[in-house]
Each structure stands twice: as C-alpha cells, then as structure tokens.
Design a protein around this motif. Structure first.
Motif, PDB file in Angstrom:
ATOM      1  N   PHE A 149      31.006  13.626  32.717  1.00  0.00           N
ATOM      2  CA  PHE A 149      31.489  15.249  32.985  1.00  0.00           C
ATOM      3  C   PHE A 149      30.484  16.130  31.856  1.00  0.00           C
ATOM      4  O   PHE A 149      30.863  17.198  31.999  1.00  0.00           O
ATOM      5  N   HIS A 154      32.559  21.459  31.922  1.00  0.00           N
ATOM      6  CA  HIS A 154      33.894  21.519  31.735  1.00  0.00           C
ATOM      7  C   HIS A 154      34.614  20.123  32.328  1.00  0.00           C
ATOM      8  O   HIS A 154      33.998  19.634  32.777  1.00  0.00           O
ATOM      9  N   ALA A 155      35.849  19.798  31.888  1.00  0.00           N
ATOM     10  CA  ALA A 155      36.428  18.574  32.089  1.00  0.00           C
ATOM     11  C   ALA A 155      37.948  18.824  32.063  1.00  0.00           C
ATOM     12  O   ALA A 155      38.432  19.671  31.475  1.00  0.00           O
ATOM     13  N   GLN A 160      40.508  12.401  33.073  1.00  0.00           N
ATOM     14  CA  GLN A 160      39.116  12.006  32.881  1.00  0.00           C
ATOM     15  C   GLN A 160      38.789  11.301  31.565  1.00  0.00           C
ATOM     16  O   GLN A 160      37.821  10.483  31.595  1.00  0.00           O
TER      17      GLN A 160
END
Length: 415
Positions: A149, A154-155, A160
């Motif tokens: 990512f 962004h994440a 994640q």
C-alpha cells in the motif's frame, strides 16, 4: 415451570440461586460497548472491588475490578482455578456464543503437574527462538506488507498491517511450510472474526497442525513445532495441537491490537506526535503505556471459585465464575490515585496475567519484538503517517474480552 419462557426461567434462576445478580450490569450490549470504562467506574463506586455482572445470555459472574483482588485470584490456585465446573452450566443456551470459555483441553485450562509439564514444553520451545533472526524476519514481513500500500498514499492499518503481522510471524515460528503459509494466515484471520465460516476454518487449522506435528516427528528442524514434539515432557499429539493452537491464537489478536493501540496513541497524543518523525525512541514508551491504559486483553475469563469464600464484601460460592477486569484494575485508585498521570515505566501491569497461568515469559518477549519491529518499520517507511479521520471517529471492537480498533485509516506521502 414448563410454560415459562427462556427469559422467565433465567430470571427465576437468578432470583433463587444468584440473588446478588438480579438486575446486575450486563457485560454486553450497546450500553456496555458505548462506554465500558464508565460502567466499570460506576460499578466500582457502587460495589467496590468486586461486582455482580452478567455475561451474554444473562449468565451470572463476578467482575473483579480491584488490582489487589485480581492479584489475589491469580496467585491462589487452591481457591480459584480453571477446571472447577461452573455452577451455572444448566443455564447456558445451546447456541451460546461464548462456548469456547468452557473448553478444557488447552494448557491454560490444565492444572497441577499437567499444567507445569505442558507449560514447560511451551516455555522451552518459545525461549529457543533466536530473537535476532525473529527481528529480521519481522522486518521482512513488515516491509512486504507495507509494499502493498506504500505507493497508494492511504491504508487501513488494522486489516492491512496490524492483523497481518502476528499471524505471518507465528506461522513462520511454528514451522508451517512456506507454501501453506497463506492458507494458515487466511484461516486464522477468519477464526478471529467469529463469522459463520469460523468453525470450518478452525477445522482446517487443526488438521494442518496435526500434519505439521506428524511431519516434525519424522523430520525435525529448528522451529517451535519440532521443539514441542521432541521435548522430553512432550504431551500426546492431541494436546500438542491444543497447545499449538494456544500459541497461534494467543499470539495473534492481543499482538495485533497491541500494534494498533500503540499506533493510535502515537498518532493522536501530542506527547508522542512531536517525536513521531524520529520514531524509535518513543515507540517503546508508547507500547508500555498502552499495556496500562488500553490493554489488548481487557478482561480475562474462565476462573472459577474452587470453594466458597469472601471477596469484596460478597459471598462467592464454589463454582461461581469470575471475570478479571484487567483494564479496570489498571485504573484502581488504590494503586493509581492520580489518573491524569501516565504509568511511566511501571511494569506492574496485569496485561499478560499473573501467577501460574500468566502468559509464558518468552511469549511476552516474542510478542514485544513482533509489535515493536512492526511499528518501527512502519514509521521508518512512512514518516509522515497521519490519521485519515478525526481521532474521535475511531471505533473499538464490540468485545468484552479485547480492546482493539475496528479500523485505523491513515494517509501519507506515497513512497
């Protein structure tokens, strides 16, 4: 009583057998999840160090809120154990979602010589993990997750990153073949979600553990599974699988929430925000503070009174269940009269339990390496990390047992 509804029968049982629990606070539902800390404060003000409470299904338990009282329970196995039959078993509905509390095979539910033998096997197998090799592996796993990512800017760091780190590291430590790693990770994450798919995922996970034990019995290597199988005190295969499952589940969710809760603190507290770019020096301090203020394991279950006793002004009967409020005990005014000051470097928290059934010390060390390395690598790779939503929009999981975020959305300069 055949014409009574389930709710009426439950109410009758409470009134006749557990009178202190009539209209007791519920440790579930909207009110509890909206402000659990506020409820604990109210219960302490009303009842003191021990309060009657109800688990899902309105099943009676004693909620231990006091630090000293909790320490007493955890260090008196002759009075409080994890194998005494619950005296409310007949009140449990068939579809009760907390059936796992009653499981009796894990090392954490064993006692006496059996517990000492099985915990020694776990201790020795985990203590032999090379922490330098572990840290290097954690760095590679963290980098690989961030690579997925980093270029986007962004994440969502819980799903994640934080949830992904522990299970991947634990699968490697146990010795699952590389090709099986993704399937093990997928099934354990399904299991932690408690969805309808969880039973099937649990079955697949146990089958893979049985296969791993058979493989390591014939072809030992340098992993945790091999050391457990070939330990001179090794249990039969079924018990080894149960204890291996304890390593996997015990190492997953608490560590994932430790990562997430620490990142939240680093991103929202001005004491840490000023040094966030520098990163590493403040990580250990933040991790320690989280164990006091937002312990990933908020409440501990499955302790029963082995015989009648007095606790906090109440008469506890043999077979009564106790829920140990770790988060509540950490705010006990008897040990922390000034709640506005942090715990500093105080290591007397109960986040890993205490006494005979505390989390094995090597497991604590390994969890710390996993969490610390994950956070440090993330801050090194994405130094301008910031929340994508206001801090008050972050939400906690609706769980009486765990304290962890449902999500942690962030933004950063694409790298």
């Amino acid at each position: 009583m055949t014409d009574l509804t389930t709710e009426q029968r439950q109410a009758f049982a409470l009134a006749s057998r557990y009178p202190a629990h009539v209209d007791a606070a519920r440790l579930y539902g909207e009110e509890f999840h909206r402000d659990a800390a506020g409820l604990f404060r109210a219960l302490r003000a009303r009842h003191g160090a021990v309060a009657p409470a109800l688990l899902e299904g309105d099943l009676p338990v004693w909620l231990v809120l006091g630090y000293r009282e909790m320490h007493y329970v955890l260090t008196r196995p002759e009075l409080f154990d994890r194998r005494t039959p619950w005296n409310a078993l007949d009140l449990i509905p068939p579809d009760w979602s907390l059936q796992w509390i009653l499981a009796t095979e894990s090392v954490m539910r064993s006692g006496g010589e059996e517990h000492e033998r099985r915990s020694t096997v776990l201790h020795d197998a985990l203590a032999a993990v090379n922490q330098f090799e572990l840290r290097a592996r954690c760095e590679r796993i963290a980098d690989a997750l961030i690579d997925e990512f980093a270029a986007v800017g962004h994440a969502e760091l819980m799903s994640q990153f934080a949830q992904q780190m522990p299970v991947r590291v634990v699968a490697w430590m146990l010795g699952f073949p590389l090709a099986e790693g993704p399937a093990v990770v997928r099934d354990l994450l399904i299991l932690m979600d408690y969805t309808a798919e969880a039973p099937a995922a649990y079955g697949r996970l146990l089958a893979r553990m049985h296969d791993l034990i058979r493989q390591r019995r014939e072809w030992p290597t340098f992993d945790v599974a091999s050391r457990m199988v070939h330990h001179p005190l090794a249990a039969p295969d079924d018990q080894l699988v149960e204890d291996m499952q304890y390593v996997v589940s015990g190492g997953q969710q608490p560590t994932a929430y430790w990562i997430g809760n620490t990142l939240r603190l680093l991103l929202t507290d001005t004491r840490f925000a000023m040094t966030l770019a520098g990163g590493r020096r403040s990580v250990g301090q933040a991790m320690g503070e989280v164990l006091w203020e937002d312990p990933p394991l908020a409440n501990l279950s499955a302790y029963w009174a082995a015989r009648a006793c007095q606790m906090g002004g109440y008469q506890v009967q043999a077979g009564d269940m106790l829920v140990l409020g770790i988060a509540a005990a950490h705010t006990d005014p008897h040990i922390r009269p000034d709640q506005t000051t942090g715990a500093g470097g105080n290591q007397a928290h109960l986040a890993f339990g205490h006494g005979t059934h505390r989390c094995p010390f090597p497991a604590q060390e390994l969890a710390e390496v996993i969490a610390e390395t994950a956070i440090e690598v993330l801050l090194d790779r994405l130094p301008d990390l910031s929340l994508a939503v206001p801090a008050d929009k972050l939400r906690w999981e609706e769980s009486v047992w765990f304290r962890g975020l449902t999500g942690l959305p962030v933004v950063f300069t694409p790298a």
